[in-house]
Design a protein around this motif. Structure first.
Motif: not given
Length: 150
Positions: A88-92, A39-42, A5-16
Protein backbone atom coordinates in the motif's frame (compact mmCIF):
# COMPACT_ATOMS: atom_id res chain seq x y z
CA UNK A 1 5.86 -17.76 0.16
CA UNK A 2 7.76 -14.54 -0.41
CA UNK A 3 5.97 -11.77 -2.28
CA UNK A 4 7.82 -9.00 -4.01
CA UNK A 5 6.68 -5.40 -3.89
CA UNK A 6 4.34 -4.73 -6.79
CA UNK A 7 5.73 -2.16 -9.16
CA UNK A 8 3.32 0.70 -9.57
CA UNK A 9 3.75 2.19 -13.02
CA UNK A 10 2.54 5.56 -11.72
CA UNK A 11 5.45 5.68 -9.20
CA UNK A 12 7.80 6.46 -12.06
CA UNK A 13 5.49 8.95 -13.77
CA UNK A 14 5.99 11.76 -11.28
CA UNK A 15 7.79 12.40 -8.03
CA UNK A 16 5.20 15.04 -7.08
CA UNK A 17 1.80 13.40 -7.48
CA UNK A 18 -0.22 16.29 -6.01
CA UNK A 19 -0.89 19.49 -7.90
CA UNK A 20 -0.86 22.89 -6.17
CA UNK A 21 -4.68 22.78 -6.44
CA UNK A 22 -4.74 19.41 -4.65
CA UNK A 23 -2.65 20.81 -1.80
CA UNK A 24 -4.85 23.91 -1.41
CA UNK A 25 -7.94 21.68 -1.46
CA UNK A 26 -6.40 19.51 1.28
CA UNK A 27 -5.67 22.59 3.39
CA UNK A 28 -9.29 23.77 3.05
CA UNK A 29 -11.17 20.46 3.23
CA UNK A 30 -8.81 18.20 5.21
CA UNK A 31 -8.60 15.46 2.58
CA UNK A 32 -7.34 14.90 -0.94
CA UNK A 33 -8.03 12.13 -3.45
CA UNK A 34 -4.89 10.50 -4.79
CA UNK A 35 -5.70 8.32 -7.78
CA UNK A 36 -3.49 5.28 -8.38
CA UNK A 37 -2.06 5.55 -4.85
CA UNK A 38 -1.45 1.79 -5.03
CA UNK A 39 -2.40 -0.99 -7.46
CA UNK A 40 -6.03 -2.14 -7.84
CA UNK A 41 -4.96 -5.73 -7.15
CA UNK A 42 -3.59 -4.69 -3.74
CA UNK A 43 -6.82 -2.82 -2.95
CA UNK A 44 -8.79 -5.98 -3.83
CA UNK A 45 -6.63 -8.10 -1.50
CA UNK A 46 -7.02 -5.61 1.37
CA UNK A 47 -10.78 -5.31 0.78
CA UNK A 48 -11.10 -9.11 0.84
CA UNK A 49 -9.31 -9.30 4.20
CA UNK A 50 -11.53 -6.56 5.65
CA UNK A 51 -14.69 -8.35 4.44
CA UNK A 52 -13.41 -11.61 5.92
CA UNK A 53 -12.92 -9.84 9.23
CA UNK A 54 -16.39 -8.25 9.09
CA UNK A 55 -17.98 -11.61 8.27
CA UNK A 56 -16.14 -13.70 10.86
CA UNK A 57 -16.41 -11.27 13.78
CA UNK A 58 -19.67 -9.43 13.09
CA UNK A 59 -21.68 -11.58 10.69
CA UNK A 60 -21.65 -8.82 8.06
CA UNK A 61 -21.71 -10.25 4.54
CA UNK A 62 -20.65 -8.40 1.39
CA UNK A 63 -23.44 -10.13 -0.54
CA UNK A 64 -26.26 -9.71 1.98
CA UNK A 65 -27.24 -6.07 2.58
CA UNK A 66 -29.68 -7.19 5.31
CA UNK A 67 -26.59 -7.83 7.50
CA UNK A 68 -25.25 -4.32 6.98
CA UNK A 69 -25.38 -1.92 9.91
CA UNK A 70 -25.19 1.85 9.95
CA UNK A 71 -21.49 1.72 10.73
CA UNK A 72 -18.93 -0.75 11.99
CA UNK A 73 -15.56 0.08 13.48
CA UNK A 74 -12.47 -2.02 12.96
CA UNK A 75 -10.00 -1.05 15.68
CA UNK A 76 -7.11 -3.25 14.51
CA UNK A 77 -4.02 -1.86 12.84
CA UNK A 78 -2.04 -3.79 10.26
CA UNK A 79 1.70 -3.47 9.76
CA UNK A 80 2.81 -1.95 6.46
CA UNK A 81 5.61 -4.54 6.57
CA UNK A 82 3.22 -7.51 6.07
CA UNK A 83 1.51 -8.37 2.76
CA UNK A 84 -0.80 -7.20 1.34
CA UNK A 85 -0.50 -4.05 3.46
CA UNK A 86 3.20 -3.77 2.57
CA UNK A 87 2.20 -2.96 -1.00
CA UNK A 88 0.00 0.00 0.00
CA UNK A 89 2.79 2.45 0.89
CA UNK A 90 4.01 3.02 -2.66
CA UNK A 91 6.46 5.72 -3.69
CA UNK A 92 3.50 7.64 -5.16
CA UNK A 93 1.60 7.63 -1.85
CA UNK A 94 4.74 8.36 0.19
CA UNK A 95 5.61 11.30 -2.08
CA UNK A 96 2.09 12.72 -1.65
CA UNK A 97 2.49 12.51 2.14
CA UNK A 98 5.85 14.29 1.82
CA UNK A 99 4.14 17.03 -0.18
CA UNK A 100 1.48 17.53 2.49
CA UNK A 101 3.58 17.13 5.62
CA UNK A 102 7.09 17.95 4.48
CA UNK A 103 9.92 15.54 3.74
CA UNK A 104 10.87 13.54 6.83
CA UNK A 105 8.28 15.42 8.93
CA UNK A 106 6.06 12.39 9.54
CA UNK A 107 6.47 8.93 11.03
CA UNK A 108 5.65 5.69 9.28
CA UNK A 109 2.33 4.42 10.56
CA UNK A 110 0.28 1.25 10.75
CA UNK A 111 -2.80 0.93 8.57
CA UNK A 112 -6.16 0.55 10.23
CA UNK A 113 -8.72 1.93 12.66
CA UNK A 114 -11.40 2.11 9.99
CA UNK A 115 -14.96 3.20 10.53
CA UNK A 116 -16.98 1.64 7.74
CA UNK A 117 -20.26 3.26 6.73
CA UNK A 118 -22.63 1.01 4.82
CA UNK A 119 -24.89 2.41 2.09
CA UNK A 120 -28.53 1.54 2.07
CA UNK A 121 -31.41 2.51 4.31
CA UNK A 122 -29.18 4.84 6.32
CA UNK A 123 -27.84 6.92 3.45
CA UNK A 124 -28.59 8.13 0.01
CA UNK A 125 -25.88 9.28 -2.40
CA UNK A 126 -23.65 11.05 -1.86
CA UNK A 127 -22.86 8.88 1.15
CA UNK A 128 -21.35 10.68 4.10
CA UNK A 129 -19.88 9.89 7.48
CA UNK A 130 -22.09 8.59 10.23
CA UNK A 131 -22.14 9.54 13.86
CA UNK A 132 -19.77 11.98 15.46
CA UNK A 133 -16.37 13.02 14.20
CA UNK A 134 -13.36 12.38 16.39
CA UNK A 135 -9.84 13.79 16.47
CA UNK A 136 -7.09 11.43 15.34
CA UNK A 137 -4.02 11.76 17.48
CA UNK A 138 -5.88 13.00 20.56
CA UNK A 139 -3.58 10.83 22.67
CA UNK A 140 -0.53 13.10 22.30
CA UNK A 141 0.27 16.79 22.44
CA UNK A 142 0.27 18.40 19.01
CA UNK A 143 3.16 20.63 18.03
CA UNK A 144 3.89 22.34 14.74
CA UNK A 145 6.90 20.05 14.22
CA UNK A 146 5.27 16.87 15.56
CA UNK A 147 6.03 13.89 13.30
CA UNK A 148 2.98 12.11 14.70
CA UNK A 149 0.69 14.53 12.89
CA UNK A 150 2.91 15.65 10.03
Amino acid sequence: QKQERVSNKSDTLTSLPLTPHDIISFQKKGFVRLRRAFPKEVAAQCRSLIWSRLTSQHGISPTDPSTWVERQGIPECFSPKSPPWSFVMTARLTNAIHQLCGTNRWKEFDLGWWVINFPGAYYTPPWGPSGHWHVDGSHYRHRINSKESG
